[in-house]
Design a protein around this motif. Structure first.
Motif, short mmCIF file in Angstrom:
data_model
loop_
_atom_site.label_atom_id
_atom_site.label_comp_id
_atom_site.label_asym_id
_atom_site.label_seq_id
_atom_site.Cartn_x
_atom_site.Cartn_y
_atom_site.Cartn_z
N THR A 1 10.50 -4.02 0.16
CA THR A 1 10.66 -2.98 -0.85
C THR A 1 10.31 -3.48 -2.25
O THR A 1 10.84 -3.01 -3.24
CB THR A 1 12.10 -2.44 -0.84
OG1 THR A 1 13.02 -3.51 -1.06
CG2 THR A 1 12.43 -1.78 0.48
N TYR A 2 9.40 -4.46 -2.30
CA TYR A 2 9.06 -5.05 -3.59
C TYR A 2 8.22 -4.12 -4.46
O TYR A 2 8.21 -4.25 -5.68
CB TYR A 2 8.35 -6.39 -3.41
CG TYR A 2 7.01 -6.30 -2.71
CD1 TYR A 2 5.84 -6.09 -3.42
CD2 TYR A 2 6.93 -6.43 -1.33
CE1 TYR A 2 4.62 -6.00 -2.78
CE2 TYR A 2 5.73 -6.35 -0.67
CZ TYR A 2 4.57 -6.14 -1.40
OH TYR A 2 3.35 -6.04 -0.76
N SER A 3 7.49 -3.21 -3.84
CA SER A 3 6.68 -2.29 -4.64
C SER A 3 7.52 -1.08 -5.04
O SER A 3 8.50 -0.74 -4.37
CB SER A 3 5.45 -1.83 -3.86
OG SER A 3 5.81 -0.98 -2.79
N GLU A 4 7.13 -0.43 -6.13
CA GLU A 4 7.89 0.72 -6.63
C GLU A 4 7.92 1.86 -5.61
O GLU A 4 8.94 2.51 -5.42
CB GLU A 4 7.27 1.21 -7.94
CG GLU A 4 8.04 2.35 -8.58
CD GLU A 4 7.45 2.79 -9.91
OE1 GLU A 4 7.89 3.81 -10.45
OE2 GLU A 4 6.53 2.08 -10.39
N SER A 5 6.78 2.07 -4.93
CA SER A 5 6.71 3.18 -3.98
C SER A 5 7.55 2.92 -2.73
O SER A 5 8.02 3.85 -2.09
CB SER A 5 5.26 3.43 -3.57
OG SER A 5 4.68 2.27 -3.00
N SER B 1 10.39 1.06 -2.73
CA SER B 1 11.79 0.79 -3.08
C SER B 1 12.74 1.90 -2.63
O SER B 1 13.95 1.69 -2.53
CB SER B 1 11.92 0.57 -4.59
OG SER B 1 11.53 1.74 -5.30
N VAL B 2 12.19 3.07 -2.35
CA VAL B 2 13.04 4.20 -1.95
C VAL B 2 13.73 3.98 -0.62
O VAL B 2 14.72 4.65 -0.30
CB VAL B 2 12.22 5.51 -1.89
CG1 VAL B 2 11.67 5.87 -3.26
CG2 VAL B 2 11.07 5.39 -0.88
N ILE B 3 13.25 3.04 0.18
CA ILE B 3 13.84 2.82 1.50
C ILE B 3 14.86 1.69 1.50
O ILE B 3 15.41 1.37 2.56
CB ILE B 3 12.76 2.55 2.56
CG1 ILE B 3 12.10 1.17 2.35
CG2 ILE B 3 11.71 3.65 2.59
CD1 ILE B 3 11.15 0.76 3.47
N LEU C 1 0.82 -1.22 0.00
CA LEU C 1 0.00 0.00 0.00
C LEU C 1 0.85 1.27 0.00
O LEU C 1 0.32 2.37 -0.07
CB LEU C 1 -0.93 0.01 1.22
CG LEU C 1 -1.92 -1.16 1.33
CD1 LEU C 1 -2.65 -1.11 2.67
CD2 LEU C 1 -2.92 -1.12 0.18
N GLY C 2 2.19 1.09 0.13
CA GLY C 2 3.09 2.24 0.10
C GLY C 2 3.71 2.54 1.46
O GLY C 2 3.27 2.01 2.50
N PRO C 3 4.76 3.36 1.51
CA PRO C 3 5.46 3.67 2.77
C PRO C 3 4.58 4.41 3.77
O PRO C 3 4.81 4.31 4.98
CB PRO C 3 6.64 4.53 2.32
CG PRO C 3 6.26 5.07 0.98
CD PRO C 3 5.40 4.02 0.35
N GLY D 1 11.82 7.56 7.06
CA GLY D 1 12.65 7.00 8.12
C GLY D 1 11.86 6.12 9.06
O GLY D 1 12.35 5.07 9.52
N VAL D 2 10.62 6.51 9.35
CA VAL D 2 9.76 5.69 10.21
C VAL D 2 9.46 4.36 9.52
O VAL D 2 9.42 3.30 10.17
CB VAL D 2 8.44 6.42 10.54
CG1 VAL D 2 7.54 5.55 11.39
CG2 VAL D 2 8.74 7.73 11.26
N ALA D 3 9.25 4.39 8.21
CA ALA D 3 9.01 3.15 7.46
C ALA D 3 10.24 2.23 7.54
O ALA D 3 10.11 1.01 7.68
CB ALA D 3 8.69 3.47 6.00
#
Length: 464
Positions: free
Chosen positions: A349-353, A355-357, A47-49, A274-276
């Motif tokens: 981090t499998y989803s594109e949203s 992956s930033v973490i 669902l995203g970070p 950072g919390v994610a």
């Protein structure tokens, strides 16, 4: 005369055997529970970070509420195991009855008090925008399961106190497995999103509660029995529960407050992202400490029974054996997390949203992996303090570890040394190493003092 159950007989047997046999069912149950937490995190990550951060911001609030049930459960476990050691079943029955009543009262009170203030609390924790919206949707549903979860926690403490960890395992496993299957169904198939994760959890808790209620109030084959008549046999039992339970509750609250404070450091150092990172990394570290938590529960019961018997040798054997076993397990866990950090991070981090973490998550996992081997020295000492009824000491070491050292070192590394997110991880590690060393030394001193006291009591009895 009432025949002892298998669990009670085990508590009175070889302490090393008791530690292992009582720990294994708890480990299995908590590993399944931790597996659910990981799976839940994986599904929510889709669902995203913001969704991960929303759950992460609610978690310390949730744990503060549950800390009261955890305290009552540990208090009940401590008193029941000590009364088993003393062979005083009447007081064990009183402890069990009082504990269940306290769980229900606290659950209803917490739901009524917290629900109207959820949004301001979450906003104060640092949630904004979409993260605040998701955190609010998730937490409002979870709050309605608080009473059931408090009941579950306390009953698990009762079962552990009488050495019946297998049924505790069955109940926890039922709820966790049900939750694993309901998560994808509710989140994605039904399209309920983060609310689906909350509904899945509450339904699973309800199923576990039904099973426990059957054992306690219908089958009635536990060592302890329940009923209002047992409240007349109290004679200080309620005070004894609270003597351990209140400090334990405050210790858990302090840990949640520490997490709350660390979250504010993390938001300042790395925003909601950072919390994610912290939420995901901490899930893995907690997963690694699951076997240690299983051993800690056994330590409380076994040292409590030994203390009730006034057998200092059994108490020492249980305590030291547990620390050695925990250290070995901790080193294995550290190696696994450190060397497979990149592969573990991919899970979240499998989803594109999300992956930033990835890079920050890998770094956090590698640093925090060294946290695990230090845990047994403090965790098992706290468990021993709880078992012998000295809950204030357990509270003191929790304050030292979480408020004084975790927060101080993290503040130092983030705001003074300007290490950013890495400063939080290094601060937690340095604080824990320092605190566990001090705690273990205090535990050894306490154990030796108990041995002297019991020896003096035995000498007095012989002289009479």
């Amino acid at each position: 005369m009432l025949k002892d159950t298998k669990g009670v007989s085990l508590l009175r047997a070889n302490p090393k055997v008791a530690i292992v046999r009582l720990s294994l069912p708890i480990m299995i149950a908590q590993l399944v529970q931790a597996l659910y937490n990981l799976v839940d995190g994986i599904w929510v990550a889709g669902l995203g970070p913001e969704a991960l951060a929303g759950i992460g911001l609610f978690f310390p609030i949730f744990m503060i509420i549950l800390s009261f049930a955890g305290g009552v459960g540990v208090g009940a476990s401590s008193v029941i195991s000590r009364k088993i050691g003393e062979r005083n079943k009447d007081h064990a029955d009183s402890a069990a009855t009082y504990s269940v009543i306290l769980a229900v009262v606290l659950g209803v009170a917490a739901t009524t008090i917290v629900l109207p203030f959820l949004v301001p609390i979450l906003a104060f924790a640092g949630a904004t925008g979409k993260t605040l919206e998701m955190a609010t949707s998730y937490s409002r549903i979870m709050i309605f399961g608080i009473t059931l979860l408090m009941f579950n926690n306390v009953v698990n403490g009762i079962l552990r106190g009488e050495g019946d960890t297998k049924r505790s395992m069955y109940a926890i496993t039922l709820g966790a497995i049900l939750n694993i299957f309901l998560d994808p169904l509710f989140i994605y198939t039904f399209g309920w999103g983060i609310e689906g994760a909350a509904y899945a959890t509450v339904i699973s808790i309800a199923a576990s509660t039904i099973l426990m209620s059957y054992w306690l109030f219908f089958k009635k084959d536990t060592y302890v029995s329940f009923g209002l008549k047992h409240l007349n046999n109290a004679n200080g039992v309620l005070t004894d529960i609270l003597r351990v339970g209140i400090p334990t509750s405050f210790a858990q609250i302090i840990m949640s407050i520490s997490t709350f404070v660390l979250n504010t450091f993390i938001v300042k150092a790395g925003t909601d992202v950072g919390v994610a990172v912290f939420t995901s990394a901490w899930r893995i570290v907690n997963f690694g400490t699951i076997p240690l938590m299983g051993i800690a529960n056994a330590v409380t019961a076994v040292t409590g029974a030994a203390y009730g018997e006034r057998n200092a040798e059994k108490l020492k054997d249980a305590y030291i054996f547990a620390v050695k076993l925990g250290l070995l397990i901790g080193l294995c866990v550290t190696a696994a997390i450190f060397f497979f950090a990149s592969k573990i991070a991919l899970i979240f981090t499998y989803s594109e949203s999300a992956s930033v973490i990835f890079e920050d998550l890998v770094k956090a996992l590698k640093i925090l992996s060294f946290f695990v081997p230090t845990v047994p020295f403090g965790m098992f000492t706290s468990a021993m303090f709880q078992g012998i009824g000295q809950g204030v000491k357990s509270l003191a070491v929790s304050i030292l570890r979480t408020i004084v050292l975790h927060v101080f070192f993290s503040w130092l590394f983030v705001f003074v040394l300007k290490l950013g997110l890495d400063g939080v991880w290094w601060g937690m590690l340095c604080g824990n190493i320092t605190a566990e060393a001090v705690t273990f030394i205090w535990g050894m001193m306490t154990e030796r003092k108990i041995a002297v006291t019991f020896r003096d009591l035995a000498d007095q009895k012989i002289s009479l």
